[in-house]
Design a protein around this motif. Sequence first.
Motif, short mmCIF file in Angstrom:
data_model
loop_
_atom_site.label_atom_id
_atom_site.label_comp_id
_atom_site.label_asym_id
_atom_site.label_seq_id
_atom_site.Cartn_x
_atom_site.Cartn_y
_atom_site.Cartn_z
N GLN A 38 -5.61 -2.16 5.50
CA GLN A 38 -3.93 -2.63 5.40
C GLN A 38 -3.10 -2.80 3.83
OE1 GLN A 38 -3.15 -5.40 8.04
NE2 GLN A 38 -1.25 -5.40 6.87
N TRP A 39 -3.54 -2.66 2.84
CA TRP A 39 -3.31 -2.20 1.61
C TRP A 39 -2.82 -0.57 1.55
CZ3 TRP A 39 -7.74 -3.63 -1.75
CH2 TRP A 39 -8.30 -4.63 -1.14
N LYS A 98 -1.65 0.13 4.78
CA LYS A 98 0.16 0.46 5.39
C LYS A 98 0.86 0.16 4.22
CE LYS A 98 -2.23 0.21 9.90
NZ LYS A 98 -3.12 -0.59 10.83
N GLU A 99 0.68 -1.05 3.36
CA GLU A 99 2.21 -1.91 2.74
C GLU A 99 1.60 -1.14 1.31
OE1 GLU A 99 -0.66 -5.78 1.52
OE2 GLU A 99 -0.05 -5.69 3.78
N ASN A 129 5.39 -0.17 -2.51
CA ASN A 129 5.70 -1.34 -2.40
C ASN A 129 6.28 -2.57 -2.95
OD1 ASN A 129 4.66 -4.91 -2.55
ND2 ASN A 129 3.91 -4.06 -0.47
N GLU A 143 6.54 -11.07 1.57
CA GLU A 143 7.07 -10.88 0.46
C GLU A 143 7.46 -11.48 -0.55
OE1 GLU A 143 5.29 -7.20 -0.41
OE2 GLU A 143 4.06 -9.13 0.47
N ARG A 192 0.18 -0.80 -0.98
CA ARG A 192 -0.09 -1.48 -2.26
C ARG A 192 -0.33 -0.29 -3.62
NH1 ARG A 192 -1.65 -7.20 -1.67
NH2 ARG A 192 -1.60 -7.13 -3.95
#
Length: 724
Positions: free
Chosen positions: A404-405, A407-408, A310, A269, A410
């Motif tokens: 996924q976004w 979970k992150e 994030n 990251e 974003r």
Amino acid sequence: MAKSSNFSSDKPIVNEEDDQFQRYAFSKRIADTIISRENKDCIVIGIYGAWGEGKTSVINFVEKELLKHEQVVTLKFNPWRFSDENSLLIQFFQYLANSIDTKLNTKSEELGKLIKKYSSVLNFSAPFVGNVGDKAKAVADLLGGADVETLKKRIEDALVKADIKVVVFIDDIDRLDKDELHSILRLVKLNADFSNVTYVLSFDEKMVSIAISSRFGDGNDLAGQNFLEKIVQVPLTIPLAQPDALKSFIFKLIEDILNKSDVEISDKEISRFGSEFVTNILPMLDTPRLAVRYANTISFSIPLLKGEANIIDLLLIESIKIFYPAFYTFIKSNPDYFIGSFSSDKDNRKNDENKKAAFKEALEELAKNLSLVQKEAAKNLLQAVFPQLREAFHNVNTSGHGIQWFKEKRICSPFYFKRYFSYSVIKGEISDIEFDDFLSNVESEDFQLVSEKLKYFIDNTSNETLIKKMRFIIDDLSLEKLTRIGLSICNISNEFIENTKFHWFVFLNPQRQAVAFLKLITEQITDKGAQTSFILDLVKYAQSFDFAYDIHYWFKPMPEKDEIITPEQHDLLSRALLARALNDAGDMPLFEKFPMSVQKVLEAWKKFDSKELAIYIKNALTTDDSNVVSLIVAFTPYITSSTNPEGYLSDMKKEDFVYLTSIIDKKLVKRILKKYLKSKKIPIVTPVWSNSRTSKNLSIENLLMQTIHWCNLKELNIDKAVEI
């Protein structure tokens, strides 16, 4: 919350060791030139630079070097403090006189008095209220027989005789309005242009030129510049901060803030941020002040969203806010472009293309004042922060990345987008800090506390939000956590009851969503023994029978499908549901207690022990013949529709009667029903059948007549139920 010390001061610097942009040497040369200058005439030096480039720091450096010399008197004059030209003149000469008196430190010196007298005379240029003759007399008394020019000459001679150099710094004159600017320029050029005096003015040349152009010349910028050339003899443009120096400066600020905020960021990251910042943000960084503004912005936002967003996306969206402000405003106001999709099915391609065209047109307008390099940088940065934009620019489908976004955390996830602009967990969202804390304690906390925490999340958001959040992270949780959460959901299953009826879209019902989530948990359990124990516990812990029934219904294996549980496991689930139903019903007949779900329960009972079922039904009907009404109602379809969401009883159709009497003996139903009608003195008549188009809700008595009608027909093909 971050302490205030985390914020970077925009205060100009004074010491050479703090100079990160090679400005001290430039400033020292200015000071040396002033000191070594032999010409006694007044001179005006202009320090030119845009806002935030460090002009005030340069003035501080120049003054520091000048103060090393005994014969120099420095004065920093702030023109912002005065409301009119008269006040400005009085205070300027007052400061000047006091500064000189302090430097000379002798009572015999008359220089300060001369300056004050000169100031008083100039003050009479202001409007005078009263007799004009009185004003003239007052001026004559002040001059003591000398004119203004003579008094000015005496001040200059005294300055030369005292062998001192006076340096007057006037900073930020580009922030004054037109009239205030005119007053300052007239001061340094006409009223206070004494020998041995140097004026150092700092300002943005372009802004001042524009401001004075309408007053001096024909009103264009060139007229303003020409006038400035008459005022400023030595124009000096502040050296630009070098890109490498600015890069080191801003990265040092960012690093300090991240360290103080104690955030954890992976190397991957960090690399993502560094790449985007160097390539797409640094082209917009041209002053130290802009770097400080960015640092202060993230000093504010990181503590507010730590654990809730994030961090790299936060750093990047905040960079858009500072370096591409018009784009930031557009993003905030048009979320559909950034979290929506530009790709849909073939029937909507025309709409997609129109959306792409409108989006690109909007970006062109936003970027119209940027260079080609900056335009490309802005475009690339937007795609890095909002990957969905690749659909608009490159026709790349990004629909498979949503989980996924999420979970992150974003910004490109619809579930997190608003959080980056509100700097808080807005109402209706689940705090990730609280949720992560909940997950970390699921296995160790008391079962009831886990259930209460889930209820807390529902109370503060919604049951749908909770289930959706857990579905996204199901693959990241251990089986122990998942099974404990699953049983806790059953324990508070009443929280998933939805008043709104979903006629067509039953899968949108919160209870159905909760059961679907439990099915996903069951799928994670590969050991069949553990899986069986779990599904039986689901029925056991379900707060309501309706929820247990939904589990039984939706877990049923379907032919030709790779189902999660086997038919044998579902039979065990059916037995558990029956036991639960009998326990919850108590002395009340099942078909009266659970009219909406009893059919499947009785069907399962018949499969396991038809004789036991027959005894149960006979006892229920013979104990109280009115129970037959509840039985018939339970086997009559209950219709809901968009026009009648509350629902109504339909007809006892042939197929419904066949189903009823496949489970319960037809003769028993007929005998008890006739007995009931006779006891209530209800005559047997020809039934009425409802018109499905009018959805007429007929009476219970008519429903009983329909049942008698089917009982009297002999040609019905019925699987014979057990007779007792």
